[in-house]
Design an enzyme around this catalytic site. Structure first.
Site, PDB file in Angstrom:
ATOM      1  N   ALA A 128       0.701  -1.223   0.201  1.00  0.00           N
ATOM      2  CA  ALA A 128       0.034   0.119   0.037  1.00  0.00           C
ATOM      3  C   ALA A 128       0.924   1.373   0.003  1.00  0.00           C
ATOM      4  O   ALA A 128       0.273   2.241   0.239  1.00  0.00           O
ATOM      5  CB  ALA A 128      -0.957  -0.091   1.326  1.00  0.00           C
ATOM      6  N   ASN A 194       1.708  -5.528   8.004  1.00  0.00           N
ATOM      7  CA  ASN A 194       2.281  -6.302   6.899  1.00  0.00           C
ATOM      8  C   ASN A 194       3.324  -5.563   6.164  1.00  0.00           C
ATOM      9  O   ASN A 194       4.564  -5.948   6.030  1.00  0.00           O
ATOM     10  CB  ASN A 194       1.467  -7.156   6.368  1.00  0.00           C
ATOM     11  N   HIS A 224      -0.238   6.053   5.063  1.00  0.00           N
ATOM     12  CA  HIS A 224       1.301   5.760   5.656  1.00  0.00           C
ATOM     13  C   HIS A 224       2.067   6.879   5.337  1.00  0.00           C
ATOM     14  O   HIS A 224       2.096   7.616   4.271  1.00  0.00           O
ATOM     15  CB  HIS A 224       1.569   4.569   4.595  1.00  0.00           C
TER      16      HIS A 224
END
Length: 271
Positions: A128, A194, A224
């Site tokens: 991602a 992850n 993020h």
């Protein structure tokens, strides 16, 4: 742009939210040069809606003699150990989405050795994230620090060990409930953190990369924030992803990154 060659023969390990979305996107984009040959699952009764032309398998030895070009895993960290060596033996490339499996150094070393012995490649998708190519390039010179901050809505942390660290239903603002290494974060939160393994393997490793996990009741997506500094200079990048409709713990970008990786295997112009 695509190469005038035989269609890419693709295997998907796992038929959960991510690989279902990958298959959906490939079908929508009408890539006739990419064929899903096989879907590998643990429980075949839960995979009745696989692509019509695909074969359903449940054991690694069934990968033999399928003439596969690429195998993509998105089935959870246990699947990496179960399928990894067979995947590297029966295809020239194996892409691993469940990168938290690589908190196990022995497993990573074993798969690297298997890839070397077979002349195959072990691929780490960006998940991602954005900016992973920059961190990987920057790591060619000494890196002093990489910090990865993961911000998700409170609902995305439910059902994880976050519930023992923070009262998710009571917070009213962004709250950091975990700070530690990438290895610790991915080990304790394999579904949500992850991707910390991706930033770690691209840069300074699992034990030097710092990770902060944040629950934010106002967050509209999965965010993020990456910060790196070193001899190259400084990198700061942020991305907020839409969650997968069928799994709020995962991001749409994870599936999009896998589709890009797959399509790049047949493109003339790789971007």
């Amino acid at each position: 742009m695509t190469r005038p060659a035989k269609p890419l023969r693709l295997a998907l390990i796992g038929w959960g939210a991510i690989n279902r979305r990958v298959a959906e996107l490939l079908a929508e984009r009408g890539k006739g040069d990419i064929n899903i040959i096989v879907v590998a699952v643990r429980n075949p009764t839960a995979a009745g809606d696989i692509p019509a032309a695909a074969k359903l398998i449940t054991t690694p030895n069934e990968l033999a003699d399928l003439d596969l070009d690429l195998i993509v895993e998105a089935a959870g960290r246990e699947a990496v150990g179960i399928w990894g060596e067979a995947a590297l033996a029966h295809a020239p490339a194996f892409a691993v989405a469940s990168t938290s499996a690589f908190c196990d150094d022995a497993l990573l070393d074993r798969l690297i050795a298997a890839a070397e012995s077979r002349g195959s490649q072990l691929l780490i998708p960006p998940g991602a994230l954005a900016g992973i190519d920059g961190i990987a390039a920057a790591s060619l010179l000494p890196l002093d620090e990489v910090i990865h901050r993961i911000v998700k809505p409170s609902a995305a942390w439910r059902g994880t060990s976050a519930e023992s660290l923070i009262a998710l239903d009571q917070i009213t603002e962004a709250t950091t409930f975990f700070s530690g290494t990438a290895r610790e974060a991915a080990s304790r939160f394999p579904q949500n953190a992850n991707v910390a393994v991706v930033s770690a393997l691209a840069g300074i490793g699992l034990d030097r990369t710092r990770v902060e996990l944040v629950a934010d009741p106002a967050a509209g997506g999965n965010g993020h924030q990456l910060s790196a500094r070193g001899a190259f200079g400084r990198l700061d990048i942020a991305i907020e992803n839409r969650p997968l409709a069928t799994n709020p713990k995962s991001s749409e970008m994870t599936a999009l990154g896998l589709v890009r990786l797959i399509e790049n295997r047949v493109r003339t112009l790789v971007r």
